[in-house]
Design a protein around this motif. Structure first.
Motif, PDB file in Angstrom:
ATOM      1  N   SER A   1       0.787  -1.242   0.000  1.00  0.00           N
ATOM      2  CA  SER A   1       0.000   0.000   0.000  1.00  0.00           C
ATOM      3  C   SER A   1       0.816   1.288   0.000  1.00  0.00           C
ATOM      4  O   SER A   1       0.253   2.362  -0.198  1.00  0.00           O
TER       5      SER A   1
ATOM      6  N   ASP B   1      -6.484  -7.940   2.126  1.00  0.00           N
ATOM      7  CA  ASP B   1      -7.560  -6.922   2.112  1.00  0.00           C
ATOM      8  C   ASP B   1      -8.033  -6.643   3.538  1.00  0.00           C
ATOM      9  O   ASP B   1      -8.200  -5.493   3.929  1.00  0.00           O
TER      10      ASP B   1
ATOM     11  N   LEU C   1      -5.437  -4.586   5.358  1.00  0.00           N
ATOM     12  CA  LEU C   1      -5.427  -3.176   4.949  1.00  0.00           C
ATOM     13  C   LEU C   1      -6.682  -2.453   5.439  1.00  0.00           C
ATOM     14  O   LEU C   1      -6.619  -1.290   5.831  1.00  0.00           O
ATOM     15  N   ASN C   2      -7.801  -3.163   5.452  1.00  0.00           N
ATOM     16  CA  ASN C   2      -9.018  -2.539   5.996  1.00  0.00           C
ATOM     17  C   ASN C   2      -8.827  -2.166   7.467  1.00  0.00           C
ATOM     18  O   ASN C   2      -9.345  -1.162   7.940  1.00  0.00           O
TER      19      ASN C   2
ATOM     20  N   THR D   1      -5.790   0.964   7.773  1.00  0.00           N
ATOM     21  CA  THR D   1      -5.891   2.297   7.171  1.00  0.00           C
ATOM     22  C   THR D   1      -6.661   3.237   8.098  1.00  0.00           C
ATOM     23  O   THR D   1      -7.527   2.810   8.865  1.00  0.00           O
TER      24      THR D   1
ATOM     25  N   ASN E   1      -9.264   6.091   8.212  1.00  0.00           N
ATOM     26  CA  ASN E   1     -10.300   6.477   7.248  1.00  0.00           C
ATOM     27  C   ASN E   1     -11.083   7.730   7.641  1.00  0.00           C
ATOM     28  O   ASN E   1     -12.155   8.001   7.095  1.00  0.00           O
TER      29      ASN E   1
ATOM     30  N   SER F   1     -12.118   7.337   1.054  1.00  0.00           N
ATOM     31  CA  SER F   1     -12.666   6.772   2.285  1.00  0.00           C
ATOM     32  C   SER F   1     -14.169   6.485   2.117  1.00  0.00           C
ATOM     33  O   SER F   1     -14.566   5.944   1.087  1.00  0.00           O
TER      34      SER F   1
ATOM     35  N   ASP G   1     -10.680   3.969  -3.272  1.00  0.00           N
ATOM     36  CA  ASP G   1      -9.947   3.782  -2.017  1.00  0.00           C
ATOM     37  C   ASP G   1      -9.464   2.333  -1.962  1.00  0.00           C
ATOM     38  O   ASP G   1     -10.074   1.440  -2.559  1.00  0.00           O
TER      39      ASP G   1
ATOM     40  N   ASN H   1      -9.395   0.567   0.764  1.00  0.00           N
ATOM     41  CA  ASN H   1     -10.128  -0.138   1.818  1.00  0.00           C
ATOM     42  C   ASN H   1     -11.490  -0.582   1.282  1.00  0.00           C
ATOM     43  O   ASN H   1     -12.343   0.250   0.950  1.00  0.00           O
TER      44      ASN H   1
END
Ligand SMILES: C[S@@+](CC[C@H](N)C(=O)[O-])C[C@H]1O[C@@H](n2cnc3c(N)ncnc32)[C@H](O)[C@@H]1O
Length: 276
Positions: free
Chosen positions: A24, A70, A73-74, A77, A79, A117, A146, A148
């Motif tokens: 990322s 995924d 990263l969710n 991050t 947001n 976001s 994004d 996410n």
């Protein structure tokens, strides 16, 4: 129910931060170790792991590793966003940049919110296009992307709670949203103006997926990147812009150490980047 914080050892932290960085461009300073512990402990426990060592093995070798990236990263991050954030830049877009594009006779204007976001930024633009009586003067396509996957799903639904509206003027919610109990859904007129998709700023395939733009907003995302990551993304933005094209970064984000062909221009207390 859970969660006891699972401690991360130094070598595990360095390995995990490298995995996140490669995926990322987001960097974590050593002082942010606690942040990874806090945000990931629950996930480790859901997977029945007692240590980050087991989680790293899972991330590297398990059959579910791509899906887990995924999820990771969710979880890591940041947001944070809200409607009309750093409004001065949006007003400049509406008062100066879009009128300048229209003066050149352009009838199809493409705007990219490149780290959108939960969608408040691109929806704010759709709303302001109407407030400034610009919406009928051209066809606008606003795209929000994004990395996410969860925030992109929320953005597509367009349903928001109180925190998204901090600092908006009175009547903002009642004019542009439909209230349903404690939540507010953006009206279809604005929802239909914005298209959302998942997009990683450092993916080589992103430019082909999104196409060319007249305006790019990428605010409060590059602050988490190192110089190399910022450089890569700025080069990509340059290539994704039409000429002339306009790039707005976050209010406090500087490109001072980045080499680029963008020309910097001042407005009010801010700057924006022009591809001339
Ligand atoms: C703090 S929010 C900013 C939202 C909005 N632009 C604003 O200023 O209010 C930063 C967003 O950047 C996204 N992000 C971080 N790294 C990214 C990457 N490599 N590609 C795409 N989005 C990324 C995060 O998921 C997060 O939603």
């Amino acid at each position: 129910m859970l969660t006891n914080t699972i401690k991360i050892k130094d070598e595990e932290f360095f390995e995990l931060k490298e995995i996140i960085y490669k995926a990322s461009a987001i960097t974590f300073a050593e002082s942010k170790k606690y942040l990874l512990e806090n945000r990931l402990s629950k996930r480790l426990q859901e997977l029945n792991f007692n240590s980050f060592k087991e989680y790293l093995y899972y991330l590297k070798y398990d059959i579910n590793r791509i899906k887990e990236m995924d999820t990771l990263l969710n979880l890591v991050t940041i947001n944070e966003t809200y409607f009309l954030r750093e409004r001065q830049q949006m007003d400049h877009l509406m008062k100066s940049t879009i009128p300048a594009i229209l003066t050149r006779g352009k009838k199809n204007i493409r705007i990219w919110s490149a780290a959108c976001s939960t969608g408040e930024e691109p929806y704010s633009m759709a709303i302001l296009l109407r407030e400034y009586a610009l919406s009928t003067r051209a066809n606008y396509e606003i795209i929000g992307t994004d990395i996410n996957t969860e925030v992109v799903d929320i953005a597509k639904k367009g349903v928001y709670r109180g925190m998204s509206f901090r600092g908006v003027p009175p009547n903002f919610q009642s004019t542009y949203f439909t209230q349903n109990g404690l939540v507010y859904e953006i009206k279809d007129e604005f929802k239909h103006r914005v298209r959302f998709q998942i997009g990683n700023l450092i993916s080589h395939t992103l430019p082909a997926q999104v196409g060319k733009f007249d305006v790019i907003f990428c605010r409060n995302a590059l602050i988490y990147f190192d110089i190399e990551g910022k450089q890569k993304v700025l080069d990509m933005f340059y290539n994704c812009l039409n000429t002339p094209g306009y790039l707005y970064l976050g209010h406090s984000e500087s490109t001072i150490k980045i080499k680029s062909k963008f020309v910097l221009q001042n407005f009010g207390n801010g700057v924006f980047h022009i591809k001339e």
